[in-house]
Write an enzyme that holds these catalytic residues in place. Structure first.
Site, PDB file in Angstrom:
ATOM      1  N   GLU A 153      10.707   7.236 -22.933  1.00 13.40           N
ATOM      2  CA  GLU A 153      10.104   6.793 -21.675  1.00 13.40           C
ATOM      3  C   GLU A 153      11.158   6.936 -20.595  1.00 13.40           C
ATOM      4  O   GLU A 153      12.330   6.640 -20.812  1.00 13.40           O
ATOM      5  CB  GLU A 153       9.646   5.327 -21.720  1.00 13.40           C
ATOM      6  CG  GLU A 153       8.445   5.042 -22.585  1.00 13.40           C
ATOM      7  CD  GLU A 153       8.035   3.567 -22.524  1.00 13.40           C
ATOM      8  OE1 GLU A 153       8.305   2.914 -21.479  1.00 13.40           O
ATOM      9  OE2 GLU A 153       7.458   3.068 -23.503  1.00 13.40           O
ATOM     10  N   GLU A 177      11.124  -0.729 -27.815  1.00 14.12           N
ATOM     11  CA  GLU A 177      11.857  -1.673 -26.961  1.00 14.12           C
ATOM     12  C   GLU A 177      11.965  -3.053 -27.591  1.00 14.12           C
ATOM     13  O   GLU A 177      11.975  -4.070 -26.890  1.00 14.12           O
ATOM     14  CB  GLU A 177      11.195  -1.758 -25.580  1.00 14.12           C
ATOM     15  CG  GLU A 177      11.161  -0.430 -24.841  1.00 14.12           C
ATOM     16  CD  GLU A 177      10.462  -0.500 -23.490  1.00 14.12           C
ATOM     17  OE1 GLU A 177      10.134  -1.613 -23.046  1.00 14.12           O
ATOM     18  OE2 GLU A 177      10.221   0.565 -22.891  1.00 14.12           O
TER      19      GLU A 177
END
Length: 476
Positions: free
Chosen positions: A413, A321
């Site tokens: 995720e 991320e």
């Protein structure tokens, strides 16, 4: 595994039963619908920003429920490509899509000077009238129009057979070969944290195929505060059961921990909890900061070598991320993050000679991509609203385009788990998913118990008990 293979034909028939009139692409011309002609809720039509089409655009997305709903007409029940024309003057924003009253995923609207186009991925429209809603999510953007065009059938995948680490151990090569063989045929179930994986088994009766773990507790700046971790032991336990492990690393900054209320030392992987400057470190290889990065990577290498010694391959997902900016490794933009990733690759692969890593990059944005030579699998993390079981096909398609469909894509995720039926209909061939822990798996809100039961018993979803002896798998 045998049960899954026996159901391959049932998968196709199930899709046909769910969507009996699903049509073949006809090449019909795209159709554009103006946002200002839709149903406006909490937003208004405007003309101040130049470059719009039609008679104006829709603005004022600043409250949670603000939305515009547009009615479109589809000539046939089929998959359509959705394009949203927008203006996002305050940087990257997200909007939620609603299709015929049901959640249909998120769409990132990249920061723009004027009006620009964003791909909304594929949507399944029924023949006749349908509604497409755009709901605020993370607002302060403007919507000009949407366009739908019937989607063509995707060509076969072109996934390469070789890992970027040429001297991988045979078990690593076998895992990659297994994933490659299953790509588009099944999705592997996954769960973050051993305790949450055990919750799935206790409540759903199945274990995930992939266990998500974290190197966070091995970060030297956390160890200095007395932390300890058992994640390597958890990985070894999972491997003994025949499972697959994936590791992320919430990397506590090597120095500069603020350690004040709200910015405690244990939050040191967050940008706002450290003064560490990754750009300075990467631009100054002789600096203490750079050497501390190397020290930390070497500390993680010690743990990865424990797994290598036990013949445990790792789906290795560092610097996750990064493009969000909320972690220090992405706080200074893409160039320092890519340099740090390549430093880590070089250190672990060429210095430490690790052969048990499959390198997973975690961004769909081209400017953040570190290069084909250091990435085996590409991925994104996705957290749509509760019980939004859409296939996240727009982000999947973004990943495919990023690497010309030459590398597998994974959902590393997730909050709500995509509906396996829709994954097949939308051709969103995620290699695996990993549901985040805590409330995302066990509160009954993000994922209902009924949905979890469906997912973990679905013919398209592989669970731990259905994995073959993948360490002996051969390239085909």
């Amino acid at each position: 595994m045998k049960k899954k293979l026996c159901h391959l034909l049932l998968i196709a028939s199930l899709a046909a039963a769910l969507f009996p009139a699903l049509s073949v692409h006809t090449g019909a011309a795209p159709v554009t619908y103006e946002a200002e002609d839709g149903v406006l809720s909490g937003v208004t039509a405007a003309t101040a920003t130049a470059g719009y089409s039609g008679t104006g655009y829709v603005t004022g997305f600043d409250s949670e429920t603000d939305s515009v709903t547009i009615t479109v007409n589809a000539p046939a029940t089929a998959l359509y490509e959705l394009t949203v024309r927008y203006h996002s003057p305050f940087g990257d924003k997200n909007t939620s899509l609603v299709l015929n009253g049901m959640p249909a995923g998120e769409l990132t609207l990249k920061g723009s000077v004027g009006f620009a186009d964003a791909s909304g991925g594929k949507i399944l429209l029924n023949a006749g009238s349908n509604t497409i809603g755009i709901v605020n999510n993370w607002g302060w953007y403007e919507i000009d129009a949407i366009t739908i065009e019937e989607a063509p059938s995707p060509p076969p995948h072109m996934i390469g057979k070789s890992l970027v680490t040429r001297k991988s151990m045979k078990e690593t090569e076998a895992l990659y070969a297994f994933l490659r063989a299953e790509y588009g045929n099944h999705i592997l179930s996954g769960q973050q944290n051993l305790a949450d994986a055990e919750w799935v088994y206790a409540n759903i009766g199945k274990k995930p195929a992939v266990l998500g773990l974290d190197m966070m507790g091995y970060s030297p700046s956390r160890v200095e505060y007395g932390t300890a971790s058992t994640e390597i032991e958890n990985a070894l336990k999972w491997d003994e059961q025949g499972g697959i492990v994936t590791f992320a690393w919430h990397w506590n900054a090597p120095k500069g921990l603020i350690d004040q209320p709200g910015k405690e030392w244990w939050r040191g992987f967050y940008t706002d909890a450290t003064t560490f400057d990754v750009r300075y470190a990467m631009d100054n290889p002789q600096s203490e900061d750079y050497q501390l990065l190397v020290r930390d990577i070497d500390a993680i290498a010690v743990q990865l070598k424990r797994l290598e010694k036990a013949k445990v391959p790792v789906l290795w997902r560092p610097l996750h991320e990064a493009e969000g900016g909320w972690f220090w490794w992405g706080a200074k933009g893409p160039e320092p993050a890519k340099k740090l990733y390549r430093l880590m690759y070089d250190r672990l692969t060429n210095h430490h000679k690790l052969g048990n890593l499959i390198w997973v990059w975690n961004s769909e944005k081209p400017e953040w991509y570190p290069g084909d030579d250091v990435v085996d699998i590409i991925s994104v993390d996705s957290y749509p609203q509760a019980r939004d079981y859409s296939p996240i096909s727009n982000r999947y398609d973004n990943l495919k385009a990023l690497v010309q469909d030459r590398k597998m894509a994974a959902l590393t995720e997730n909050g709500p788990i995509p509906d396996p039926d829709l994954l097949q209909v939308y051709h969103a061939h995620w290699s695996w998913f990993v549901t985040w822990g805590g409330q995302f798996i066990n509160d009954g809100i993000q994922n209902s118990r009924e949905h979890l039961t469906k997912v973990y018993n679905h013919p398209y979803v592989l669970t731990l008990d259905e994995l073959p002896d993948w360490k002996k798998y051969k390239n085909k």
